[in-house]
Design an enzyme around this catalytic site. Structure first.
Site, PDB file in Angstrom:
ATOM      1  CG  HIS A  41      -1.899  -1.094   1.283  1.00 16.13           C
ATOM      2  ND1 HIS A  41      -1.551  -2.404   1.512  1.00 16.13           N
ATOM      3  CD2 HIS A  41      -3.252  -1.095   1.119  1.00 16.13           C
ATOM      4  CE1 HIS A  41      -2.639  -3.152   1.495  1.00 16.13           C
ATOM      5  NE2 HIS A  41      -3.684  -2.386   1.259  1.00 16.13           N
ATOM      6  CB  SER A 104       6.396   3.662   3.137  1.00 16.21           C
ATOM      7  OG  SER A 104       5.331   3.490   2.232  1.00 16.21           O
ATOM      8  CD  GLU A 122      -1.950   3.961  -3.928  1.00 16.50           C
ATOM      9  OE1 GLU A 122      -1.425   3.828  -2.814  1.00 16.50           O
ATOM     10  OE2 GLU A 122      -3.181   4.126  -4.061  1.00 16.50           O
ATOM     11  CG  ASP A 163      -6.090  -6.016  -4.102  1.00 13.32           C
ATOM     12  OD1 ASP A 163      -5.745  -5.388  -3.078  1.00 13.32           O
ATOM     13  OD2 ASP A 163      -6.648  -7.128  -4.064  1.00 13.32           O
ATOM     14  N   GLY A 164      -2.844  -4.542  -3.712  1.00 12.14           N
ATOM     15  CA  GLY A 164      -1.640  -5.067  -3.060  1.00 12.14           C
ATOM     16  C   GLY A 164      -1.841  -6.463  -2.488  1.00 12.14           C
ATOM     17  CG  ASP A 184       0.786   2.216   5.874  1.00 12.37           C
ATOM     18  OD1 ASP A 184      -0.067   2.258   6.775  1.00 12.37           O
ATOM     19  OD2 ASP A 184       1.410   3.216   5.470  1.00 12.37           O
TER      20      ASP A 184
HETATM   21  C1  LIG Z   1      -1.945   4.663   4.540  1.00 13.65           C
HETATM   22  S1  LIG Z   1      -1.752   4.972   2.843  1.00 13.65           S
HETATM   23  C2  LIG Z   1      -0.122   4.438   2.498  1.00 13.65           C
HETATM   24  C3  LIG Z   1       0.943   5.305   2.996  1.00 13.65           C
HETATM   25  C4  LIG Z   1       2.339   4.834   2.661  1.00 13.65           C
HETATM   26  N1  LIG Z   1       2.513   3.420   2.942  1.00 13.65           N
HETATM   27  C5  LIG Z   1       3.353   5.629   3.434  1.00 13.65           C
HETATM   28  O1  LIG Z   1       3.783   5.189   4.516  1.00 13.65           O
HETATM   29  O2  LIG Z   1       3.758   6.687   2.948  1.00 13.65           O
HETATM   30  C6  LIG Z   1      -2.658   3.664   2.115  1.00 13.65           C
HETATM   31  C7  LIG Z   1      -2.598   3.659   0.592  1.00 13.65           C
HETATM   32  O3  LIG Z   1      -3.081   2.398   0.148  1.00 13.65           O
HETATM   33  C8  LIG Z   1      -3.822   2.594  -1.037  1.00 13.65           C
HETATM   34  N2  LIG Z   1      -4.676   1.402  -1.151  1.00 13.65           N
HETATM   35  C9  LIG Z   1      -5.893   1.184  -0.622  1.00 13.65           C
HETATM   36  N3  LIG Z   1      -6.302  -0.083  -0.870  1.00 13.65           N
HETATM   37  C10 LIG Z   1      -5.298  -0.678  -1.556  1.00 13.65           C
HETATM   38  C11 LIG Z   1      -5.094  -1.974  -2.077  1.00 13.65           C
HETATM   39  N4  LIG Z   1      -6.016  -2.931  -1.919  1.00 13.65           N
HETATM   40  N5  LIG Z   1      -3.949  -2.248  -2.718  1.00 13.65           N
HETATM   41  C12 LIG Z   1      -3.000  -1.288  -2.875  1.00 13.65           C
HETATM   42  N6  LIG Z   1      -3.129  -0.035  -2.410  1.00 13.65           N
HETATM   43  C13 LIG Z   1      -4.259   0.264  -1.748  1.00 13.65           C
HETATM   44  C14 LIG Z   1      -4.520   3.904  -0.822  1.00 13.65           C
HETATM   45  O4  LIG Z   1      -4.868   4.489  -2.068  1.00 13.65           O
HETATM   46  C15 LIG Z   1      -3.460   4.707  -0.084  1.00 13.65           C
HETATM   47  O5  LIG Z   1      -2.665   5.447  -0.965  1.00 13.65           O
END
Ligand SMILES: C[S@@+](CC[C@H](N)C(=O)[O-])C[C@H]1O[C@@H](n2cnc3c(N)ncnc32)[C@H](O)[C@@H]1O
Length: 303
Positions: A41, A104, A122, A163-164, A184
């Site tokens: 994420h 991150s 992402e 999708d992660g 995350d």
């Molecule tokens: C909390 S933020 C991430 C922050 C990042 N990890 C950091 O520390 O800078 C969560 C991110 O996950 C993305 N997201 C939500 N569901 C997801 C999924 N199923 N797979 C991948 N990314 C996803 C959102 O769009 C968002 O940008």
């Protein structure tokens, strides 16, 4: 999905999770052999703390900006904190931008070596496009002395708009047989993310039992998170030579952990924590709590 991390970038939870992420990366870099960093994420990678989103929320004021404003203690910051401050300052210096904040992916890429590989996932197309640009800019803005090495690190980055959780099995086990999986999620739908996380942790450990896994979770009510962590523990596959997978939990709360108003605390679960990660956290976590929670309404814990 409505979630935009730009509103929360650099807040106390980001500081807690990013210090832990950086400590884990440094620990894995103690061995010459490369490893895979899988960030499921990833977000947009680069945040502008002077943006209207960050300005409206003011969350960074109680996080990274408070930490940077405070004078270091006479004995100096514990390593986890000084290293994190140095990486944030490096990005700001390179970009000539006092409001820059590394998500991150950039934080990790400023710590990784050419022998390491990075996969960033992402799901939101706009965030994914910004992430691509942020990673490319990291190579462009590198000072001349570091340009070759930075390019080599960036060239080994794969960025997926997907999708992660769904993509995670495709990357494991990695050829290096060493991995840090950083998860995350936004927990916009808390129950759905908790279920997906449970399955993701099982999948990681089935495919690479020695993988280091770092999971962030929000603390709104400590009783709920404790119950969830217990359920999670019961589901995890046991390693062949131990009764349970080694796990470290660090929590940082700025409010009492049962105050149902909002985000009271930030939790990090680390599976297979590298050597001395717990001892280091025992130094930086209380120091971080002292700085970020001056009225001492919250608490910290390590177990
Ligand atoms: C909390 S933020 C991430 C922050 C990042 N990890 C950091 O520390 O800078 C969560 C991110 O996950 C993305 N997201 C939500 N569901 C997801 C999924 N199923 N797979 C991948 N990314 C996803 C959102 O769009 C968002 O940008």
């Amino acid at each position: 999905m409505k979630y935009r991390h730009a509103f929360h970038a650099g807040n106390f939870a980001d500081v807690h999770k990013h210090i832990m992420l950086l400590s884990l990366l440094r620990a894995l870099c103690r061995k010459d052999k490369g490893f895979l960093l899988l960030d499921t994420h990833a977000g947009r990678g680069f945040y502008d703390l002077s943006s209207s989103e960050a300005y409206r929320s003011h969350e960074a004021d109680e996080g990274v900006e408070r930490l940077l404003d405070v004078e270091a203690p006479a004995e100096g910051w514990p390593t986890g904190i000084s290293d994190y401050i140095a990486v944030v300052e490096t990005l700001r210096r390179e970009r000539h931008d006092r409001a820059a904040y590394p998500g991150s992916p950039l934080l990790a890429l400023l710590a990784l070596r050419p022998q390491d590989r990075t996969v960033l996932i992402e799901t939101q197309p706009s965030e994914h496009a910004a992430l691509r640009e942020a990673v490319a800019a990291l190579a462009r803005y590198a000072p001349a002395a570091l340009a070759g090495e930075r390019r080599a690190v960036v060239e080994r980055v794969v960025i997926e708009c997907a999708d992660g959780y769904g993509r995670l099995p495709n990357w494991l086990p990695p050829i290096e047989r060493r991995a840090l999986v950083f998860i995350d999620p936004p927990y916009e739908d808390g129950v759905a993310d908790q279920r997906a996380v449970e399955q993701a942790l099982v999948t990681v450990l089935e495919r690479l039992p020695s993988a280091v896994v770092a999971l962030w979770y929000p603390i709104k009510d400590r009783r709920d998170t404790d119950a969830w962590l217990e359920r999670l523990r019961a589901r995890l596959p046991k390693p062949p030579d131990a009764p349970a997978v080694p796990a470290l939990v660090t929590e940082l709360c700025l409010l009492p952990p049962d105050n149902r108003v909002g985000l009271n605390g930030s939790g990090m679960l680390v599976l297979n924590p590298p050597w001395q990660i717990d001892a280091q956290a025992a130094q930086w976590l209380p120091a971080l709590h002292r700085v970020l929670d001056p009225p001492h309404r919250g608490s910290w814990s390590l177990r």
